[in-house]
Each structure stands twice: as structure tokens, then as C-alpha cells.
Design an enzyme around this catalytic site. Sequence first.
Site, PDB file in Angstrom:
ATOM      1  N   GLU A 196       0.806  -1.269  -0.022  1.00  8.59           N
ATOM      2  CA  GLU A 196      -0.103   0.008   0.020  1.00  8.59           C
ATOM      3  C   GLU A 196       0.759   1.195  -0.055  1.00  8.59           C
ATOM      4  OE1 GLU A 196      -4.131  -1.872   2.320  1.00  8.59           O
ATOM      5  OE2 GLU A 196      -2.227  -0.910   3.515  1.00  8.59           O
ATOM      6  N   ASP A 224     -13.898  -5.740  -1.444  1.00  9.02           N
ATOM      7  CA  ASP A 224     -15.113  -6.469  -1.766  1.00  9.02           C
ATOM      8  C   ASP A 224     -16.399  -5.513  -1.472  1.00  9.02           C
ATOM      9  OD1 ASP A 224     -13.697  -7.398   0.825  1.00  9.02           O
ATOM     10  OD2 ASP A 224     -15.832  -7.733   1.165  1.00  9.02           O
TER      11      ASP A 224
END
Length: 236
Positions: free
Chosen positions: A12, A200
Site C-alpha cells: 500500500e 470487496d
Amino acid sequence: MKIGIIGAMIEEVTPLVEFFKNQGYKIEEIALGGNVFHKIIIQNDTLYIAYSKIGKVHAAITASVMIARFECERIIFTGVAGGLDSRLKVGDLLIATKLAQHDVNITAFGHPLGFIPESAVYIEADGALNAIAKKVAQKLNKPLMEGIIASGDQFICDESKKQWIIQNFQASAVEMEGASVAVVCNAFKIPFCILRSISDSADGSADVSFDEFLEEAARVSAQFSIEILKELGVKI
């Protein structure tokens, strides 16, 4: 100004570190508290970038070091989160209005879920930084939703648990670090914002693998963070 940028995983923050490396900035690596902090001096400003490792404790340690040791005046956290709001799809961006710890439970003593004495159920993100994030989203032509983020030291995949978090915290997304960073920043009175890419959706659907998604999400987050820094006056 001294600014800290945190991600939970190395993936990240790597695109952001690579950006400054490719731009020719000198990057000093400082090992402290089991972590590595990348220090970058940009004219009159100093940037610290680190990945905390997953979970509330690690995120709190990293934020505390950035503030107490490196004297960061702003904290930006970027990373991924699971969507709870049905409007959020994979790849969407969400910025936290406020954050709560869904795994804190001392209701046996008469307190509400998520509450810790001398603290609060929710910690509000900084309005000025969130306004900058919205401005950047418009500039980059990327939709940006706002909502409550719930954090806990659990990977939430059970549908009944997701509904429990929605019901009790009105959360739009769930992850494992944001609220702890919020608590630290609130204690030190340091403005912060928490930006998340949705990994998700609420219905569990995903069109790409997590690894593919993470790479793209990290690239977008790096771009977003760079533009926030520019809006804060950093001469990149």
C-alpha cells in the site's frame, strides 16, 4: 510542515515511496519500534511514509511514533477495506467521516458498544483534510463517498457479523486499523484522514483477484496522496 502517511501493508505504500525515489528525492530509512520510516525532505516540508503492519496495535504504534518522535502535524492513512454499504463496489473510494472500534465491548459495565471510558464510541476525522480529499477526487475525476468506518482486529467475512456491525455502528466499511489511528491522533490533537479503497462489496462479489486489486488500489492511493500533499502546500 511534517506529514505522515501510513498504510497497513507494504504493497500500500510502495508506489508512493517509488514515486519520490523516481523523482530524485533522497529517502532516509529510519528503523524504529520494529518498523521502517521513510523520511523525505521536500523543500521546507518533511514527509514520513511507513507501513504499519496489519491490525490496530501496529497502526497505533506507527501513528504514535510519527507524532511523538517525528512530530508529524498531519496523518493520512490509506489502504483497503471491506464494503458494507450496498452502494460501494470494488475499487470505490471511501473517506471516513468518523471511526469506531467494533471489537470493543464493555457493555457488561453499562457502556455502549465501542465505548472506552474517557474516550468515545466515534472519533471524527478532520473536516479540513476531508474537504481537501473531496477536492482532489473532483480534480482526478474519481467518485469519493463518505461514511463511518468500523475497525477491529478481525477479518470480517461472515455475513451475520457484517450486518451486526452495520446495525450497531452504521458503518459503510470495515477494516483493521483506521479507528486506532483516529484514537491516537485525537489524543495528540493531530488532524487526520482515513482513505480506503473497497476490496470487496457488500454482496461479496469481486471481478478481479485481491492481488490485482491491491496493486491498482495502491497506485490510485499514491496518486491521491500526492495530490493531497500538493493541496497542503507541499512543493512536489
